[in-house]
Design an enzyme around this catalytic site. Sequence first.
Site, PDB file in Angstrom:
ATOM      1  N   ASP A 169     -13.486   0.005 -17.393  1.00 51.62           N
ATOM      2  CA  ASP A 169     -13.190  -1.490 -17.300  1.00 51.62           C
ATOM      3  C   ASP A 169     -12.225  -2.165 -18.574  1.00 51.62           C
ATOM      4  O   ASP A 169     -11.357  -2.253 -18.221  1.00 51.62           O
ATOM      5  CB  ASP A 169     -14.306  -2.391 -17.344  1.00 51.62           C
ATOM      6  CG  ASP A 169     -15.598  -2.790 -16.088  1.00 51.62           C
ATOM      7  OD1 ASP A 169     -14.603  -1.946 -14.909  1.00 51.62           O
ATOM      8  OD2 ASP A 169     -16.776  -2.555 -16.176  1.00 51.62           O
ATOM      9  N   LEU A 170     -12.712  -2.040 -19.700  1.00 54.78           N
ATOM     10  CA  LEU A 170     -11.467  -2.314 -20.360  1.00 54.78           C
ATOM     11  C   LEU A 170     -10.537  -1.584 -20.554  1.00 54.78           C
ATOM     12  O   LEU A 170      -9.145  -2.637 -21.029  1.00 54.78           O
ATOM     13  CB  LEU A 170     -12.204  -1.991 -22.258  1.00 54.78           C
ATOM     14  CG  LEU A 170     -13.383  -3.080 -22.065  1.00 54.78           C
ATOM     15  CD1 LEU A 170     -14.092  -2.748 -23.993  1.00 54.78           C
ATOM     16  CD2 LEU A 170     -13.024  -4.149 -22.068  1.00 54.78           C
TER      17      LEU A 170
END
Length: 388
Positions: A169-170
């Site tokens: 996600d990051l």
Amino acid sequence: MSGPLAGYVVVDLTRALAGPHAGMMLGDLGARVVKVEQPGKGDDTRGWGPPFAGEESTYFLSCNRNKQSIALDLKDDDGRATFEALIGKADVLLENFRAGVLDRLGYTTARLMELNPRLVVLSITGFGHDGPEGGRAGYDQIAQGEAGLMSLTGSGPDDPQRVGVPIGDLLAGMYGAFGVVSALLERERTGRGQVVRTSLLASIVGVHAFQGTRWTVAGEVGRAQGNHHPSIAPYGLFRCKDGRVQIAVGSESLWQRFCAGFGLDPQEPGLAANADRVAAGPRLVERIEAVFAGFGAEELLERLAGLGVPAGRVRNLQEVYAWPQARAQGLLIDVEHESLGRITLPGPPLRFFDAAGPDGEVETTRGDHAAPPVLNADEEEIRTWLAG
């Protein structure tokens, strides 16, 4: 607001982590980020916990600083009208719906460009917007496994582990923000917006680095092997008398210095070259830990620093946030939250300096950070702005 993106407007339709992280990065750089949330519920992460601080999810607090919040129902006439007014003023739209969802709401790429031909749209999906699995839902841990990262992480090949933060996600958020800024730069030349697409799958494959070429070029499949580097040795976590330290002997000159400092023979057969040391594996670790057993961690780190050998301890997060170096780098910020009062958040990782002044570098990093908003906190202000 200050920062390189001051004056730009971002409409953030995203939820969970990848998209909100991208939006937060743009907000950190000074953009006005308007977070559009579902009425009565908001971003999914508002309910993710424990832990909570009062009514607030600490998960939500981690990825929504420097934003405003307005609750809009995009299936409602007023909600759609307000959203379209926002698009008309925006430079950027962020969305991380499953492929096709925004189209079904009536906001195809063609419609968005009709509303604002200069709009840059960032679309983040789990596995890509097209291809045989393009419509597949994506959550970080699933993507870490499918994209090979878990096969490289853990104590050994039979112990796949996820990274301790939602790294897929990051990374998707980081790549997405990078793509947005690049598209804005291109817009300066063309006058036109465009669509930027990335995914959790793409972001993880994008950081395979040497493990990727290890397979594509050399035909070797990387595997998890704990806390020691697969291509450099000694490079990893080693036991000492009262704990563990990490060292990174990344060159032959460092190997010479390391050996001289600890009474080892740098030309010992089977250990003289980096490739030999990598192949030696457990034997090398055993040899070094036998020497380190005579030192406490603090003493050992002092000696390694004196030798110029990169080394460090393993800190927990409490220790990291108490570390003066972290505070000195702007990695903690204090903000006023509407319901929690003054709180400390992890801060942005970029700093900016004006190097053209007569007195040398002057820091211009944004300092007026805003706490993550409560749901719909800024509706009145946003509607007034749109009507102005």
